[in-house]
Motif scaffolding. Sequence first.
Motif, PDB file in Angstrom:
ATOM      1  N   HIS A  10      37.399  38.262  21.323  1.00  0.00           N
ATOM      2  CA  HIS A  10      38.858  38.334  21.322  1.00  0.00           C
ATOM      3  C   HIS A  10      39.296  38.564  19.883  1.00  0.00           C
ATOM      4  CE1 HIS A  10      38.175  33.872  20.768  1.00  0.00           C
ATOM      5  NE2 HIS A  10      38.800  34.223  19.654  1.00  0.00           N
ATOM      6  N   HIS A  53      41.660  27.455  18.248  1.00  0.00           N
ATOM      7  CA  HIS A  53      41.788  27.667  16.797  1.00  0.00           C
ATOM      8  C   HIS A  53      42.846  26.736  16.234  1.00  0.00           C
ATOM      9  CE1 HIS A  53      40.557  31.303  18.950  1.00  0.00           C
ATOM     10  NE2 HIS A  53      39.811  31.600  17.914  1.00  0.00           N
ATOM     11  N   HIS A 115      45.124  32.034  22.082  1.00  0.00           N
ATOM     12  CA  HIS A 115      44.696  33.409  22.354  1.00  0.00           C
ATOM     13  C   HIS A 115      43.232  33.493  22.777  1.00  0.00           C
ATOM     14  CE1 HIS A 115      43.479  32.962  18.060  1.00  0.00           C
ATOM     15  NE2 HIS A 115      42.513  33.792  18.389  1.00  0.00           N
ATOM     16  N   HIS A 180      32.073  36.969  12.664  1.00  0.00           N
ATOM     17  CA  HIS A 180      33.393  37.104  12.037  1.00  0.00           C
ATOM     18  C   HIS A 180      33.732  35.854  11.246  1.00  0.00           C
ATOM     19  CE1 HIS A 180      34.494  34.988  15.711  1.00  0.00           C
ATOM     20  NE2 HIS A 180      35.794  35.075  15.534  1.00  0.00           N
ATOM     21  N   GLU A 271      31.792  30.877  17.767  1.00  0.00           N
ATOM     22  CA  GLU A 271      32.457  31.215  19.033  1.00  0.00           C
ATOM     23  C   GLU A 271      31.483  31.831  20.045  1.00  0.00           C
ATOM     24  OE1 GLU A 271      37.056  31.982  17.520  1.00  0.00           O
ATOM     25  OE2 GLU A 271      35.915  33.653  18.346  1.00  0.00           O
TER      26      GLU A 271
END
Length: 313
Positions: A10, A53, A115, A180, A271
Amino acid sequence: MSLALVCMSHSPLLEFNDPPADVKAEVEDAFATARSFVHDYDPTLVVSFAPDHYNGFFYDLMPPFCIGYEALGVGDYGTTAGPLDVPTPIAEQLAAWVADHDLDVAISRKMEIDHGAIQPLEILFGGIDEVPTIPVFVNGVAKPFVKMSRVRRLGEAIGSFLATLHGERVLVVGSGGLSHDPPVPQWATADDAQRALLLDGRHPTAAARDARQQRVIDTGKAFAAGTATIQDLNPVWDRALMRTLATGDLSPIDAMTPEQMALDAGNSAHEVRTWVAAFAALGQAGPYDVLSSCYRPIREYIAGFGVMTARTS
Ligand SMILES: O=C(O)/C=C/c1cccc(O)c1O
Ligand SMILES: [Fe+2]
């Protein structure tokens, strides 16, 4: 009993930063493929493995895993706010089953999700309450992290429960990763204001949320321009993990440590725990085939961006 799976990165920057047109088109194609796969499978139940998050889970009480009996989107980055359609009795049975399988999982009767969990539902279904969905929070952001073997075992326990649900067509979704390192504050290096957010920053003012999000959007633009200081994406690491997940033998993942994962692939590479849990769940219904797999490192999104679909053979 068959199961189906979609795992996808995502990024809240999908709607804010544009990669080159060919890259954006490839991502759109991957989403369209996943949508069509889901449409054909026509799930009656979704189990969504997703991180948070610091929008729903904070250091005042940070579990490694949590099953939602009811849940609502917080509406960060323009995602849908409001309640999901959670089948509470099935979620309760799932949590009891998992506890009975020697795994200690928190539950929430009012899980707030961001999100990480909302984006795949919007992309795959066009909304957050189109299909009954049980959200499973898998901590992928806040230290300490449990062992990867524990994540695999959680997925297996959940998959073994889902395999008992005759009459349901269950889709498991894993949302997050891959490599990331977005500018999410870390407790050890956070200043006082950031620590206040990490501790219990629920329900920020619109101005505070905007400021926080703008920082991430700006970092994505700087990353694409080559001027950001965040850790680079690691396509070799990402592709290797996707290959392992596709084999059906997840045992090599048990050897991955949080420290090495962060060094190799950034602080938010944790994640990928959601992908591991989702594939482990899928494997409980028998051997599986990966039907589509797409990957691109996309700095504008601050994400090693992958999308995979798979189904019991
Ligand atoms: O703003 C955040 O907390 C997170 C942003 C982000 C950016 C890029 C990829 C991700 O997976 C994210 O969650
Ligand atoms: Fe994320």
